[in-house]
Design an enzyme around this catalytic site. Structure first.
Site, mmCIF file in Angstrom:
data_model
loop_
_atom_site.group_PDB
_atom_site.id
_atom_site.type_symbol
_atom_site.label_atom_id
_atom_site.label_comp_id
_atom_site.label_asym_id
_atom_site.label_seq_id
_atom_site.Cartn_x
_atom_site.Cartn_y
_atom_site.Cartn_z
ATOM 1 N N GLY A 49 -2.331 14.574 8.895
ATOM 2 C CA GLY A 49 -2.027 13.830 7.684
ATOM 3 C C GLY A 49 -2.569 14.566 6.478
ATOM 4 O O GLY A 49 -2.874 15.767 6.546
ATOM 5 N N ARG A 337 -6.910 -5.577 -4.107
ATOM 6 C CA ARG A 337 -6.172 -6.067 -2.950
ATOM 7 C C ARG A 337 -6.853 -7.242 -2.254
ATOM 8 O O ARG A 337 -6.191 -8.191 -1.836
ATOM 9 C CB ARG A 337 -5.969 -4.920 -1.960
ATOM 10 C CG ARG A 337 -5.028 -3.867 -2.485
ATOM 11 C CD ARG A 337 -4.948 -2.664 -1.579
ATOM 12 N NE ARG A 337 -3.935 -1.740 -2.083
ATOM 13 C CZ ARG A 337 -3.651 -0.579 -1.511
ATOM 14 N NH1 ARG A 337 -4.321 -0.191 -0.433
ATOM 15 N NH2 ARG A 337 -2.721 0.197 -2.015
#
Length: 637
Positions: A49, A337
């Site tokens: 990644g 969030r």
């Protein structure tokens, strides 16, 4: 609670003194390896990644020989490709008052004062260089009319610091890192091994010296050695079964390293993302994220009257509850969030939810800016939503609900990204280091690229300068290989009557109910009773078809579920011992009179690092010191 207290832990590699100069002073003090010696040294990087690809490419560019592993069929299919909204950087292109200090402060506050100041300041400090580096690679960031890079706002900030490429930012950044990696593969300095899964760590003479891997196509189990090992294998959100992670994302690499001696920090710190497509039924195996960037122009609301059966267009403004704007007028829809997720759950618990979620409405933005502007900003996200739900978000509000997304916990590392096993470095989401109890949106890509492009390459030489480390012990290799063969054989030998997926789904329900958005001492105690029983049932009844000598995705899944069943117990133990609410980790026993999270700085301002003993876990505490910011009540009102 079944654990023992160990010796306190301290990060000794972060320099003392002014926060603003610590990274520069650390880089200056770090020993170097000469170019000629680098060519004779090797590094294994597991994961491709953003953190893994950037680390492998940069280390190879420095001259090290790199062996890169990933379980995908190509490095460019790593889960970073799914990140959508953007990447933070303190470049102040919007001229709205941003700075390194402000990004540092927003990140520390957003993490509810449960992260190290040194790491967070370094992250903010190198953020601008990440953007410059990626622009030089050709990453197609959005631009304003005059040609400057465009930015937008994200939760937890009152400035516009998020650079983006429509809703495909992770994909474009990963392609940039992959290009750099492919260049080194072509040059012969990186050997790439896709479709290969790490199943154990080789520790020889107290140092991490290699990995045992299984070829996912042929089933062959082999060992590969090097002078150092870097884990960049992402997070463990799939322990909840339903999450926004790719179905293959797992915890096996970091969990097997934990069982070899790498301590696991803050395992209960998981992020619940507020902007996901709601669960559609029991058939689902994963959830789909709708980028937080949508909350720039979308307004979140529910009908003011519980159980209102009308369609959204039939409900007048006066009968709508824009609950984030009502409760948090200063930040509105752009609260962090954890705040948005908890508020969403609260209104749904009151019976105001629509189906299994709340509305995310773009009608005002379309009327103000025009459909074309909204399509330019979010078109691919709107298309994805319509394909999944068969609803047009241009004319009907999206429906969203919180879901497990990111994990802030991970293997403990010091300022140099070293784990508690010498020679084992951990980067990106696989470590715990930079986000505290809650990650701000658009900071995951920032941390992954900071670790891979700038931090690890600057400090790994300080460890490798102690080499050469001698031959790897054959006994260490045999022991690790034997352990892998034994685990594979044990999974194949059970031949029970339940699929790995059925166990994974059941574990996920236990974790979501008792270690998810809201937790209680009683619920966590119940989970700690049920998980060992479920694990024992798994080893009695799991059914793995096929063999270990060929492609066998059921076997892959079974091994990952076995690790999740062990990790889940540690997560619940960590959550039970941390009797406070912080970030997204809401303890029912620890809340303010108006229902907000109540932190306990007197007792819990530390990193919880867990040592694996094969029996009772040992808790080591790393006290967090705050000199540049003062922990305070976290208010976004």
């Amino acid at each position: 609670m079944n654990y023992t207290e160990g010796a306190p832990l301290r990060d000794t590699r972060a320099p003392d003194g002014p926060l603003e100069t610590r990274w520069e002073r650390r880089r200056l003090a770090a020993r170097l390896v000469s170019p000629a010696n680098r060519r004779r040294m090797s590094v294994i990087v597991v994961g491709t990644g953003l953190a893994g690809a950037s680390a492998a490419a940069t280390l190879a560019e420095l001259g090290y020989q790199v062996l890169s592993f990933c379980y995908q069929d190509s490095p460019r299919r790593a889960h970073s490709v799914a990140a959508q909204g953007g990447i933070n950087a303190a470049k102040n292109y919007a001229g709205d008052g941003d700075s390194t200090a402000r990004l540092f402060h927003d990140t520390i506050k957003g993490g509810d004062f449960r992260a190290r100041e040194s790491n967070v300041y370094r992250l903010a400090e190198v953020s601008g260089a990440i953007i410059d580096h990626c622009v030089a690679q050709g990453v197609p960031f959005a631009r304003e009319y005059g040609g400057l890079l465009d930015t937008r706002s994200f939760g937890g900030a009152q400035v516009s610091r998020t650079f983006y490429a429509r809703g495909q930012t992770g994909q474009q950044l990963l392609l940039g890192a992959y290009q750099a990696l492919a260049r080194q593969i072509h040059a012969g300095r990186v050997v790439s091994r896709p479709r290969t899964e790490m199943l154990d760590l080789v520790v020889s003479d107290g140092r991490a010296r290699g990995v045992v891997v299984r070829d996912l196509v042929t089933g062959e189990i082999t060992t590969h050695t090097a002078d150092a090992v870097v884990l960049a294998t992402g997070g463990y959100g799939n322990v909840f079964h339903l999450s926004t992670n790719a179905k293959g994302s797992n915890a096996t690499a970091i969990w097997r390293a934990h069982k070899r001696g790498a301590w696991f920090a803050n395992p209960c710190f998981t992020q619940i993302h507020p902007t996901c497509i709601p669960v559609g039924g029991d058939h689902q195996s994963k959830l789909t994220l709708m980028s937080e960037s949508l909350r720039n122009d979308g307004r979140v609301w529910v009908p003011a009257r519980p159980g209102d059966p009308r369609r959204p267009a039939e409900i007048p403004e006066s009968e709508r509850d824009y609950f984030l704007e009502r409760r948090y007028p200063r930040f509105g829809n752009l609260v962090p969030r954890d705040i948005a997720a908890r508020a969403t759950k609260a209104v749904c618990d009151e019976g105001k939810g629509v189906g299994r979620g709340v509305y995310l409405d773009f009608a005002d933005a379309i009327a103000r800016l025009g459909r074309d502007v909204i399509a330019e900003r979010y078109g691919n996200l709107f298309e994805m939503y319509q394909r999944i739900t068969a609803e047009d978000p241009y004319s009907t509000p999206m429906r969203i609900y919180p879901a497990v997304h990111y994990t802030m916990g991970g293997l403990w590392v010091d300022y140099d990204l070293r784990s508690t096993i010498p020679g084992l470095f951990v980067v990106g989401e696989a470590n715990f280091s930079d986000h505290g109890a809650n990650r701000l949106g658009a900071s995951a890509l920032m941390q992954g690229l900071a670790d891979g492009y700038f931090v690890l390459p600057a400090v790994i030489g300080d460890y490798l300068a102690d080499g050469p480390f001698g031959a790897v012990s054959p006994e260490a290799v045999d022991e690790a290989e034997d352990s892998v063969h034994a685990t594979v054989a044990a999974l194949l030998a059970v031949n029970g009557d339940r699929t790995p997926e059925s166990f994974h789904r059941e574990l996920g329900r236990v974790m979501w109910d008792h270690c998810g958005m809201e937790r209680s001492a009683d619920g966590l105690a119940e989970a700690l009773k049920r998980i060992p029983d479920l694990r024992a049932d798994f080893w009695r009844r799991v059914k793995v078809t096929g063999s270990g000598s060929a492609l066998n995705q059921t076997l892959e899944h079974a091994g990952r579920v076995a690790d999740f069943l062990e990790l889940a117990e540690l997560m619940c133990l960590d959550a039970l011992h941390r009797a406070e609410s912080c970030g997204g980790h809401f303890r029912a026993e620890s809340q303010t009179p108006d229902g907000e999270a109540r932190r306990d700085d007197e007792r819990f301002a530390y990193v919880a690092a867990w040592e694996h003993t094969g029996g009772t876990p040992v808790l080591h505490r790393e006290e967090l010191a705050f000199t540049a910011v003062r922990p305070s009540e976290r208010s976004y009102r």
